[in-house]
Scaffold this motif. Structure first.
Motif, short mmCIF file in Angstrom:
data_model
loop_
_atom_site.label_atom_id
_atom_site.label_comp_id
_atom_site.label_asym_id
_atom_site.label_seq_id
_atom_site.Cartn_x
_atom_site.Cartn_y
_atom_site.Cartn_z
N ARG A 50 0.87 -1.22 0.01
CA ARG A 50 0.12 0.12 -0.12
C ARG A 50 0.86 1.27 -0.11
O ARG A 50 0.30 2.47 -0.30
N ASN A 51 2.21 1.12 0.61
CA ASN A 51 2.87 2.40 0.47
C ASN A 51 4.26 1.68 0.55
O ASN A 51 4.61 0.59 0.64
N ALA A 52 5.43 2.83 0.22
CA ALA A 52 6.81 2.44 0.23
C ALA A 52 7.14 1.92 1.49
O ALA A 52 8.04 1.12 1.76
N THR A 53 6.80 2.22 2.76
CA THR A 53 7.19 1.89 4.13
C THR A 53 6.98 0.41 4.07
O THR A 53 7.83 -0.19 4.85
N ASP A 89 6.26 3.86 -13.70
CA ASP A 89 7.34 2.92 -13.76
C ASP A 89 7.74 3.04 -15.29
O ASP A 89 9.26 3.05 -15.24
N LEU A 90 6.97 2.97 -16.08
CA LEU A 90 7.60 2.94 -17.48
C LEU A 90 8.34 4.44 -17.76
O LEU A 90 9.18 4.59 -18.47
N ALA A 91 7.56 5.41 -17.24
CA ALA A 91 8.37 7.00 -17.42
C ALA A 91 9.58 6.71 -16.99
O ALA A 91 10.47 7.49 -17.56
N ARG A 92 9.74 6.32 -15.48
CA ARG A 92 11.02 6.30 -15.02
C ARG A 92 11.98 5.30 -15.99
O ARG A 92 13.23 5.79 -15.91
N LEU A 129 -4.31 6.18 -9.13
CA LEU A 129 -2.90 6.39 -9.31
C LEU A 129 -2.09 5.15 -8.84
O LEU A 129 -1.12 4.74 -9.38
N LEU A 130 -2.39 4.47 -7.90
CA LEU A 130 -1.73 3.29 -7.39
C LEU A 130 -2.08 2.05 -8.10
O LEU A 130 -1.14 1.19 -8.42
N GLY A 172 9.69 -1.25 -8.20
CA GLY A 172 8.68 -0.96 -7.59
C GLY A 172 8.30 -0.04 -6.43
O GLY A 172 7.52 0.80 -6.20
N LEU A 173 9.44 -0.13 -5.54
CA LEU A 173 9.62 0.75 -4.36
C LEU A 173 9.77 2.27 -4.96
O LEU A 173 9.26 2.94 -4.49
N ALA A 174 10.50 2.43 -6.02
CA ALA A 174 10.80 3.76 -6.52
C ALA A 174 9.43 4.33 -7.13
O ALA A 174 9.20 5.50 -6.61
N ALA A 175 8.75 3.45 -7.66
CA ALA A 175 7.21 3.87 -8.00
C ALA A 175 6.20 4.35 -6.72
O ALA A 175 5.70 5.34 -6.91
N LEU A 176 6.52 3.43 -5.95
CA LEU A 176 5.71 3.65 -4.84
C LEU A 176 6.05 4.92 -4.30
O LEU A 176 5.09 5.77 -3.74
N THR A 177 7.15 4.96 -4.04
CA THR A 177 7.82 6.27 -3.24
C THR A 177 7.23 7.67 -4.08
O THR A 177 6.81 8.38 -3.15
#
Length: 334
Positions: free
Chosen positions: A100-103, A186-189, A177-178, A316-321
């Motif tokens: 649900r979130n990066a944490t 993710d694709l943009a990154r 958004l999630l 995945g973590l980067a996108a979640l952040t």
């Protein structure tokens, strides 16, 4: 570890079924267990592969002696199950958004690294042929240095959509958004690199699901000044996937993902020195979606070579952040 892996699928819904079908088509691995809180659903899917059905994932992990876990549950339980699987020495392919979130997800990335296990995020969009070809062409400088990305992704829901689990903030953790937005983030990154500036907002325009959003907007920028403008929507009404990459010498546009999103195409626009209308070349990919199969092959190769897969847990973590930052901005000002 032998080349033939023992796989357990946790979550017997649509995505769990897609994963199982892909594994079976490749034929190099054995599905030994299917787990779902609805035991009848687990049994129905397990029959397809002569696997054992479970309703408790802890028992499934312990009794199947699997070495790979596919985790395809609701968002709230994704990190809990994935953590236990990693902690027991299994490689994990976990569906987006990992949690649900990066944490919730950051400790899993660290655990997988410490135990030298592959922890992959289910970013099957990276394996769509038009997207793969666009990535290759951008890497070969076919459109010159990249300037910006623009993307839209969405659908219109269905009757009662706001009564499903995706509208429950505790289970889902976020809205559109999630759910779909994480794919285009993710694709943009992937195309532009890490984003150092994050701006965005969300709104609940139609569906009765507050505080969750049915529309999410993101404006992201890299250290070099490249920008991504993204919109994910549950009020699109007609399904859309449009992902555009602009360079100094041209552009690449991916439209469609097959089925209800339309035939997958890649359009290459080459800017003329005198400007004006560009030269256009379009590639069509009408074949049945093979991204799930391609993603599983890459996952297996990552296990074999100990190299990161496309769309790793860290990705995945980067996108979640990024999503966490947009949610924080929205709720601070709402």
């Amino acid at each position: 570890m032998t080349s033939r892996h023992r796989v357990i699928i946790i979550g017997a819904g649509l995505i769990g079924q897609k994963r199982g079908e892909s594994i079976k088509k490749i034929g190099s691995d054995e599905i030994v267990g299917v787990c779902d809180v609805n035991l009848d659903r687990a049994r129905d899917l397990a029959k397809l592969w002569t696997a054992t059905a479970f309703s408790d994932y802890s028992s499934a992990l312990r009794k199947t002696k699997a070495d790979i876990a596919v985790v395809a549950t609701t968002h709230k339980t994704l990190p809990v199950i994935s953590y236990d699987a990693l902690n027991q020495g299994l490689h994990v392919l976990c569906e987006k958004p990992l949690g649900r979130n990066a944490t919730e997800v950051a400790p899993l990335v660290r655990l997988a690294k410490r135990r030298k296990l592959v922890y992959k995020c289910g970013f099957n969009h990276r394996y769509h042929p038009a997207i793969l070809q666009a990535k290759h062409m951008a890497g070969k400088n076919k459109i010159g240095p990249l300037m910006y990305v623009r993307a839209r992704y969405g659908h219109g829901g269905r009757p009662g959509y706001d009564k499903e689990w995706r509208a429950d903030s505790d289970i889902a953790g976020g809205g559109e958004l999630l759910d779909q937005g994480i794919h285009i983030i993710d694709l943009a990154r992937w195309f532009l690199g890490d984003f150092t500036k994050v701006m965005g907002m969300v709104q609940t325009a139609f569906w009765d699901m507050k505080p969750l959003e049915d529309n999410g907007f993101a404006l992201l920028q890299t250290k070099q000044g490249q920008t991504a403008f993204l919109h994910a929507s549950w009020t699109q009404w007609k399904n859309i996937f449009s992902f555009e990459i602009f360079g100094r010498n041209g552009a690449l546009t991916i439209d469609g993902l097959g089925k209800s999103y339309g035939v997958e195409t890649l359009t290459w626009a080459r800017r003329k020195p005198e400007s004006g209308p560009p030269d256009i070349k379009t590639f069509e990919f009408p074949e049945e979606d093979q991204s799930w199969i391609a993603e599983w092959r890459d996952f297996l190769n990552s296990i074999k070579t100990n190299q990161p897969p496309l769309g790793s847990g860290a990705d995945g973590l980067a996108a979640l952040t990024i999503i966490d930052q947009i949610y924080a901005q929205t709720f601070r000002t709402s």
